[in-house]
Motif scaffolding. Structure first.
Motif, PDB file in Angstrom:
ATOM      1  N   ALA A  50     -65.709 -16.782 -56.116  1.00  0.00           N
ATOM      2  CA  ALA A  50     -66.523 -17.407 -55.087  1.00  0.00           C
ATOM      3  C   ALA A  50     -65.699 -18.166 -53.993  1.00  0.00           C
ATOM      4  O   ALA A  50     -65.081 -19.005 -54.332  1.00  0.00           O
ATOM      5  CB  ALA A  50     -67.556 -17.972 -55.818  1.00  0.00           C
ATOM      6  N   ILE A  51     -66.047 -17.697 -52.826  1.00  0.00           N
ATOM      7  CA  ILE A  51     -65.111 -18.405 -51.790  1.00  0.00           C
ATOM      8  C   ILE A  51     -66.177 -18.530 -50.646  1.00  0.00           C
ATOM      9  O   ILE A  51     -66.704 -17.393 -50.096  1.00  0.00           O
ATOM     10  CB  ILE A  51     -64.041 -17.606 -51.184  1.00  0.00           C
ATOM     11  N   GLY A  52     -66.350 -19.902 -50.447  1.00  0.00           N
ATOM     12  CA  GLY A  52     -67.537 -19.998 -49.183  1.00  0.00           C
ATOM     13  C   GLY A  52     -66.900 -21.155 -48.167  1.00  0.00           C
ATOM     14  O   GLY A  52     -65.711 -21.453 -48.388  1.00  0.00           O
ATOM     15  N   LYS A  53     -67.803 -21.560 -47.307  1.00  0.00           N
ATOM     16  CA  LYS A  53     -67.309 -22.583 -46.374  1.00  0.00           C
ATOM     17  C   LYS A  53     -66.827 -23.914 -46.997  1.00  0.00           C
ATOM     18  O   LYS A  53     -66.178 -24.725 -46.503  1.00  0.00           O
ATOM     19  CB  LYS A  53     -68.219 -22.666 -45.144  1.00  0.00           C
ATOM     20  N   ASP A  54     -67.367 -24.327 -48.151  1.00  0.00           N
ATOM     21  CA  ASP A  54     -67.040 -25.502 -48.934  1.00  0.00           C
ATOM     22  C   ASP A  54     -65.562 -25.350 -49.772  1.00  0.00           C
ATOM     23  O   ASP A  54     -65.165 -26.130 -50.395  1.00  0.00           O
ATOM     24  CB  ASP A  54     -68.063 -26.111 -49.643  1.00  0.00           C
ATOM     25  N   THR A  55     -65.262 -24.105 -49.885  1.00  0.00           N
ATOM     26  CA  THR A  55     -64.084 -23.889 -50.929  1.00  0.00           C
ATOM     27  C   THR A  55     -62.812 -24.545 -50.249  1.00  0.00           C
ATOM     28  O   THR A  55     -62.347 -24.432 -48.963  1.00  0.00           O
ATOM     29  CB  THR A  55     -63.824 -22.325 -50.944  1.00  0.00           C
ATOM     30  N   ARG A  56     -62.047 -25.149 -51.075  1.00  0.00           N
ATOM     31  CA  ARG A  56     -60.723 -25.893 -50.508  1.00  0.00           C
ATOM     32  C   ARG A  56     -59.653 -25.113 -51.292  1.00  0.00           C
ATOM     33  O   ARG A  56     -59.501 -24.824 -52.577  1.00  0.00           O
ATOM     34  CB  ARG A  56     -60.719 -27.253 -51.129  1.00  0.00           C
ATOM     35  N   VAL A  57     -58.763 -24.636 -50.283  1.00  0.00           N
ATOM     36  CA  VAL A  57     -57.696 -23.810 -50.897  1.00  0.00           C
ATOM     37  C   VAL A  57     -56.458 -24.846 -50.330  1.00  0.00           C
ATOM     38  O   VAL A  57     -56.130 -25.080 -49.326  1.00  0.00           O
ATOM     39  CB  VAL A  57     -57.486 -22.411 -50.049  1.00  0.00           C
ATOM     40  N   LYS A  73     -58.162 -15.642 -42.413  1.00  0.00           N
ATOM     41  CA  LYS A  73     -58.805 -14.543 -41.412  1.00  0.00           C
ATOM     42  C   LYS A  73     -59.844 -13.783 -42.348  1.00  0.00           C
ATOM     43  O   LYS A  73     -60.879 -13.333 -41.745  1.00  0.00           O
ATOM     44  CB  LYS A  73     -57.666 -13.654 -41.150  1.00  0.00           C
ATOM     45  N   ALA A  74     -59.432 -13.296 -43.851  1.00  0.00           N
ATOM     46  CA  ALA A  74     -60.028 -12.401 -44.491  1.00  0.00           C
ATOM     47  C   ALA A  74     -61.392 -12.952 -45.095  1.00  0.00           C
ATOM     48  O   ALA A  74     -62.359 -12.432 -45.352  1.00  0.00           O
ATOM     49  CB  ALA A  74     -59.143 -12.098 -45.770  1.00  0.00           C
ATOM     50  N   PHE A  75     -61.255 -14.508 -45.484  1.00  0.00           N
ATOM     51  CA  PHE A  75     -62.637 -14.895 -46.127  1.00  0.00           C
ATOM     52  C   PHE A  75     -63.241 -16.220 -45.295  1.00  0.00           C
ATOM     53  O   PHE A  75     -64.312 -16.632 -45.545  1.00  0.00           O
ATOM     54  CB  PHE A  75     -62.163 -15.927 -47.526  1.00  0.00           C
ATOM     55  N   GLY A  76     -62.658 -16.647 -44.034  1.00  0.00           N
ATOM     56  CA  GLY A  76     -63.164 -17.429 -43.213  1.00  0.00           C
ATOM     57  C   GLY A  76     -63.238 -18.739 -43.990  1.00  0.00           C
ATOM     58  O   GLY A  76     -64.004 -19.852 -43.877  1.00  0.00           O
ATOM     59  N   GLU A 103     -58.751 -23.486 -36.398  1.00  0.00           N
ATOM     60  CA  GLU A 103     -59.962 -24.386 -36.796  1.00  0.00           C
ATOM     61  C   GLU A 103     -59.716 -24.310 -38.442  1.00  0.00           C
ATOM     62  O   GLU A 103     -60.282 -25.407 -39.113  1.00  0.00           O
ATOM     63  CB  GLU A 103     -61.075 -23.746 -36.411  1.00  0.00           C
ATOM     64  N   LEU A 104     -59.257 -23.185 -38.932  1.00  0.00           N
ATOM     65  CA  LEU A 104     -59.380 -23.168 -40.516  1.00  0.00           C
ATOM     66  C   LEU A 104     -58.314 -23.413 -41.218  1.00  0.00           C
ATOM     67  O   LEU A 104     -58.403 -23.765 -42.268  1.00  0.00           O
ATOM     68  CB  LEU A 104     -59.910 -21.632 -40.977  1.00  0.00           C
ATOM     69  N   CYS A 105     -57.069 -23.547 -40.496  1.00  0.00           N
ATOM     70  CA  CYS A 105     -55.777 -23.865 -41.112  1.00  0.00           C
ATOM     71  C   CYS A 105     -55.195 -25.355 -40.672  1.00  0.00           C
ATOM     72  O   CYS A 105     -55.075 -25.541 -39.552  1.00  0.00           O
ATOM     73  CB  CYS A 105     -54.828 -22.757 -40.578  1.00  0.00           C
TER      74      CYS A 105
END
Ligand SMILES: C[S@@+](CC[C@H](N)C(=O)[O-])C[C@H]1O[C@@H](n2cnc3c(N)ncnc32)[C@H](O)[C@@H]1O
Length: 257
Positions: A50-57, A73-76, A103-105
């Motif tokens: 499960a990967i969503g906007k709250d997932t922390r990588v 790029k792949a999962f937003g 914005e995501l990185c």
């Protein structure tokens, strides 16, 4: 503990710390300098992680951000990548911009050993082609340190090599398969899937050729250091040989329970 610059050179298959300032030049043609980003994406997608906007990588030792940027790029998904080499982090930031995922990185120059101790827990931690024994001296310390930054129920992606159980090859940087799996299991990790690359040998040979071209350029500019640069090409060749003939390389998706 050895000097971090020497450690970085070792993590990039060199054996002479004097190479450190030249590493960005020598590796300038390569973006993915370790783990195959598509393998990581495939492991996460195919296992329905499960990967969503709250997932922390967290991408530990992210190099030039090839995995982080392509995951974003792949999962937003938002990704935090750290690496001890400033020049790589600069390149990772530029790549995130090129791929439209700035914005995501978030990329920062940091030491893995400091980041895992910060007390922040991540859903997915990536430890891709960063030799655990070079950073921590041994596998047990590396694996138990990783548990400090993964949420219970979270996932670890590891890209590493191992020695087949029935092989008599010895290499202090890696251990036998059953020993490696035993260490993960005793530290609370369950293996969900392990994947093997099919094109590693061809790719490594291509990378070595690119490095040879850059080493020749440096040798022409600094003839007094030619031995140092050509020594790096030789260590790359030796490493390719070891990877092709002595070790097995795999990428694992673990669940931390
Ligand atoms: C073979 S590269 C892999 C890079 C990236 N994970 C990938 O797969 O493309 C190993 C990376 O580990 C980094 N590294 C080694 N020791 C480190 C440490 N103690 N803290 C942070 N980064 C480290 C090096 O600078 C290098 O970028």
């Amino acid at each position: 503990m050895e000097n971090i610059n020497e450690e970085i050179v070792k993590a990039l298959d060199g054996d002479d710390g004097r190479l450190y300032p030249y590493i960005p030049y020598l590796l300038q043609d390569l973006w993915d300098i370790g783990t195959n980003p598509q393998t990581v994406i495939g492991l996460l997608k195919d296992n329905n992680i499960a990967i969503g906007k709250d997932t922390r990588v967290l991408d530990l030792g992210c190099g030039k951000g090839a995995v982080s940027v392509q995951l974003a790029k792949a999962f937003g998904v938002s990704v935090y990548g750290i690496d001890a080499m400033g020049a790589f982090i600069q390149e990772a930031i530029a790549k995130a911009d090129e791929y439209g995922v700035s914005e995501l990185c978030q990329f920062e120059v940091k030491d893995i050993r400091d980041v895992v101790q910060e007390g922040k827990l991540y859903d997915i931690v990536i430890f891709g082609a960063v030799s655990p024994t070079i950073v921590y001296g041994n596998y047990q310390d590396a694996i138990s340190s990783l548990t400090k930054c993964i949420k219970p129920g979270g996932n670890l992606i590891l890209d590493d090599g191992y020695i087949e159980d029935d092989s008599d090859y010895q290499d202090s940087r890696v251990c036998k398969y059953s020993e490696l799996m035993g260490l993960f299991s005793s530290n609370g990790f369950t293996c969900i899937e392990e994947r093997y690359e099919t094109e590693t040998v061809d790719l490594n040979e291509y990378y070595t050729e690119r490095i040879r071209i850059r080493a020749n350029e440096l040798s022409a500019e600094y003839p007094e250091q030619a031995e140092l640069f050509m020594g790096y090409v030789e260590s790359q060749e030796q490493e390719c040989d070891i990877l092709a003939n002595k070790l097995v390389c795999a990428t694992w998706l673990f669940k931390y329970v």
